[in-house]
Design a protein around this motif. Structure first.
Motif, PDB file in Angstrom:
ATOM      1  N   ALA A  35       0.384   9.867  -5.592  1.00 11.26           N
ATOM      2  CA  ALA A  35       0.743  10.594  -5.029  1.00 11.26           C
ATOM      3  C   ALA A  35       1.219  11.522  -5.991  1.00 11.26           C
ATOM      4  O   ALA A  35       1.008  13.006  -6.146  1.00 11.26           O
ATOM      5  CB  ALA A  35       1.416  10.783  -3.573  1.00 11.26           C
ATOM      6  N   ALA A  36       2.320  10.878  -6.904  1.00  9.62           N
ATOM      7  CA  ALA A  36       3.165  11.085  -8.082  1.00  9.62           C
ATOM      8  C   ALA A  36       2.237  11.510  -8.847  1.00  9.62           C
ATOM      9  O   ALA A  36       2.799  12.476  -9.372  1.00  9.62           O
ATOM     10  CB  ALA A  36       3.782  10.175  -7.837  1.00  9.62           C
ATOM     11  N   GLU A  37       1.192  10.803  -9.510  1.00  5.45           N
ATOM     12  CA  GLU A  37       0.485  10.731 -10.903  1.00  5.45           C
ATOM     13  C   GLU A  37      -0.705  11.922 -10.670  1.00  5.45           C
ATOM     14  O   GLU A  37      -0.892  12.477 -11.445  1.00  5.45           O
ATOM     15  CB  GLU A  37       0.280   9.442 -10.996  1.00  5.45           C
ATOM     16  CG  GLU A  37       1.884   9.059 -11.032  1.00  5.45           C
ATOM     17  CD  GLU A  37       1.085   7.630 -11.914  1.00  5.45           C
ATOM     18  OE1 GLU A  37       0.379   7.652 -12.951  1.00  5.45           O
ATOM     19  OE2 GLU A  37       1.757   6.687 -12.211  1.00  5.45           O
ATOM     20  N   HIS A  84       0.801  -1.313   0.125  1.00  7.80           N
ATOM     21  CA  HIS A  84       0.580   0.068  -0.104  1.00  7.80           C
ATOM     22  C   HIS A  84       1.188   1.303   0.188  1.00  7.80           C
ATOM     23  O   HIS A  84       0.777   2.475  -0.579  1.00  7.80           O
ATOM     24  CB  HIS A  84      -1.405  -0.078   0.960  1.00  7.80           C
ATOM     25  CG  HIS A  84      -0.432   0.550   2.335  1.00  7.80           C
ATOM     26  ND1 HIS A  84       0.424  -0.004   3.073  1.00  7.80           N
ATOM     27  CD2 HIS A  84      -0.548   1.902   2.911  1.00  7.80           C
ATOM     28  CE1 HIS A  84       0.345   0.691   4.594  1.00  7.80           C
ATOM     29  NE2 HIS A  84       0.546   1.400   4.207  1.00  7.80           N
ATOM     30  N   GLY A  85       2.085   1.080   0.639  1.00 13.04           N
ATOM     31  CA  GLY A  85       2.960   2.651   1.031  1.00 13.04           C
ATOM     32  C   GLY A  85       3.715   2.714  -0.287  1.00 13.04           C
ATOM     33  O   GLY A  85       3.606   4.161  -1.504  1.00 13.04           O
ATOM     34  N   PHE A  86       3.180   1.510  -1.380  1.00 14.58           N
ATOM     35  CA  PHE A  86       4.124   1.940  -2.666  1.00 14.58           C
ATOM     36  C   PHE A  86       2.913   2.263  -3.832  1.00 14.58           C
ATOM     37  O   PHE A  86       3.326   3.179  -4.385  1.00 14.58           O
ATOM     38  CB  PHE A  86       4.259   0.413  -3.052  1.00 14.58           C
ATOM     39  CG  PHE A  86       5.081   0.612  -5.172  1.00 14.58           C
ATOM     40  CD1 PHE A  86       5.892   1.538  -5.738  1.00 14.58           C
ATOM     41  CD2 PHE A  86       3.946   0.661  -5.739  1.00 14.58           C
ATOM     42  CE1 PHE A  86       6.105   1.297  -7.221  1.00 14.58           C
ATOM     43  CE2 PHE A  86       4.108   0.217  -7.265  1.00 14.58           C
ATOM     44  CZ  PHE A  86       5.309   0.702  -7.462  1.00 14.58           C
ATOM     45  N   GLN A 108       0.906   4.320  -2.328  1.00 17.79           N
ATOM     46  CA  GLN A 108       0.248   5.692  -2.479  1.00 17.79           C
ATOM     47  C   GLN A 108       0.937   6.339  -3.211  1.00 17.79           C
ATOM     48  O   GLN A 108       0.747   7.747  -3.410  1.00 17.79           O
ATOM     49  CB  GLN A 108       0.043   5.500  -0.507  1.00 17.79           C
ATOM     50  CG  GLN A 108      -0.870   5.895  -0.164  1.00 17.79           C
ATOM     51  CD  GLN A 108      -0.867   5.841   1.419  1.00 17.79           C
ATOM     52  OE1 GLN A 108      -1.598   4.696   1.609  1.00 17.79           O
ATOM     53  NE2 GLN A 108      -1.117   6.989   2.081  1.00 17.79           N
ATOM     54  N   ARG A 109       2.546   5.963  -2.872  1.00 18.16           N
ATOM     55  CA  ARG A 109       3.276   6.552  -3.616  1.00 18.16           C
ATOM     56  C   ARG A 109       2.964   7.122  -4.817  1.00 18.16           C
ATOM     57  O   ARG A 109       3.253   8.326  -6.106  1.00 18.16           O
ATOM     58  CB  ARG A 109       4.542   6.688  -3.322  1.00 18.16           C
ATOM     59  CG  ARG A 109       5.406   6.580  -1.651  1.00 18.16           C
ATOM     60  CD  ARG A 109       6.608   6.142  -1.754  1.00 18.16           C
ATOM     61  NE  ARG A 109       6.514   5.316  -1.624  1.00 18.16           N
ATOM     62  CZ  ARG A 109       6.761   3.779  -0.865  1.00 18.16           C
ATOM     63  NH1 ARG A 109       6.462   4.328   0.458  1.00 18.16           N
ATOM     64  NH2 ARG A 109       7.253   2.723  -1.518  1.00 18.16           N
ATOM     65  N   ARG A 110       2.168   6.115  -5.445  1.00 18.09           N
ATOM     66  CA  ARG A 110       2.101   5.766  -6.721  1.00 18.09           C
ATOM     67  C   ARG A 110       1.263   7.716  -6.930  1.00 18.09           C
ATOM     68  O   ARG A 110       0.814   8.151  -8.257  1.00 18.09           O
ATOM     69  CB  ARG A 110       2.098   4.937  -7.899  1.00 18.09           C
ATOM     70  CG  ARG A 110       2.919   4.143  -8.060  1.00 18.09           C
ATOM     71  CD  ARG A 110       3.955   4.469  -8.840  1.00 18.09           C
ATOM     72  NE  ARG A 110       3.094   4.594 -10.766  1.00 18.09           N
ATOM     73  CZ  ARG A 110       2.780   3.733 -11.245  1.00 18.09           C
ATOM     74  NH1 ARG A 110       3.910   2.346 -11.123  1.00 18.09           N
ATOM     75  NH2 ARG A 110       2.034   3.821 -12.654  1.00 18.09           N
ATOM     76  N   HIS A 155      -5.008  16.043  -0.485  1.00 21.00           N
ATOM     77  CA  HIS A 155      -4.267  15.363   0.614  1.00 21.00           C
ATOM     78  C   HIS A 155      -4.289  13.668  -0.446  1.00 21.00           C
ATOM     79  O   HIS A 155      -4.721  13.329  -1.093  1.00 21.00           O
ATOM     80  CB  HIS A 155      -5.012  14.619   1.906  1.00 21.00           C
ATOM     81  CG  HIS A 155      -4.960  16.215   2.459  1.00 21.00           C
ATOM     82  ND1 HIS A 155      -4.372  16.502   3.068  1.00 21.00           N
ATOM     83  CD2 HIS A 155      -5.939  16.847   2.826  1.00 21.00           C
ATOM     84  CE1 HIS A 155      -4.835  17.130   3.677  1.00 21.00           C
ATOM     85  NE2 HIS A 155      -6.206  17.783   3.373  1.00 21.00           N
ATOM     86  N   THR A 156      -2.982  13.035  -0.155  1.00 24.22           N
ATOM     87  CA  THR A 156      -2.969  11.196  -0.738  1.00 24.22           C
ATOM     88  C   THR A 156      -3.580  10.744  -0.275  1.00 24.22           C
ATOM     89  O   THR A 156      -3.755  10.007   1.174  1.00 24.22           O
ATOM     90  CB  THR A 156      -1.514  10.740  -0.657  1.00 24.22           C
ATOM     91  OG1 THR A 156      -0.863  12.102  -2.085  1.00 24.22           O
ATOM     92  CG2 THR A 156      -1.277   9.568  -1.433  1.00 24.22           C
TER      93      THR A 156
END
Length: 115
Positions: free
Chosen positions: A74-76, A66-68, A70-72, A81-82
């Motif tokens: 946030a990045a895209e 989920h962290g990976f 979630q970062r995707r 808020h993410t």
């Protein structure tokens, strides 16, 4: 909210199918996303091809990634808020297949009664 849900669904679908390397995650389809109005949480509904053990293994793999993921997101996506992602199995697919099967059985039974 519907546009945010659809954008998150698209990012996650792409990330899971192309970038996620966890062997526990089998053939997973993101069927929907429900984001809370404050964008703090997102419930991600998935269907998984396979039996109950494969389904649970895939869900466990998604939860651990989920962290990976979630970062995707946030990045895209440009969001205030993410959202924190939680993954849930979408039982509507199973329900739909069961209903379809019942309808097919009933249709066959009626066809046999006509002869």
């Amino acid at each position: 909210m519907r546009r945010v849900d659809e954008a998150v669904r698209a990012v996650l679908s792409d990330a899971i199918s192309t970038d996620l390397k966890d062997p526990r995650v089998g053939f997973v389809t993101v069927t929907g996303v429900k984001t809370s109005p404050d964008l703090r949480h997102a419930r991600v509904y998935v269907s998984v091809l396979g039996d109950a053990a494969e389904r649970e293994a895939s869900l466990e793999g998604l939860r651990s990634a989920h962290g990976f993921l979630q970062r995707r997101v946030a990045a895209e996506l440009t969001l205030k808020h993410t959202p924190a992602l939680t993954f849930e199995y979408d039982e509507s697919v199973d329900r739909g297949m069961r209903i379809s099967s019942l309808i097919d059985d009933e249709s066959r039974n009626r066809g046999a009664d006509d002869h």
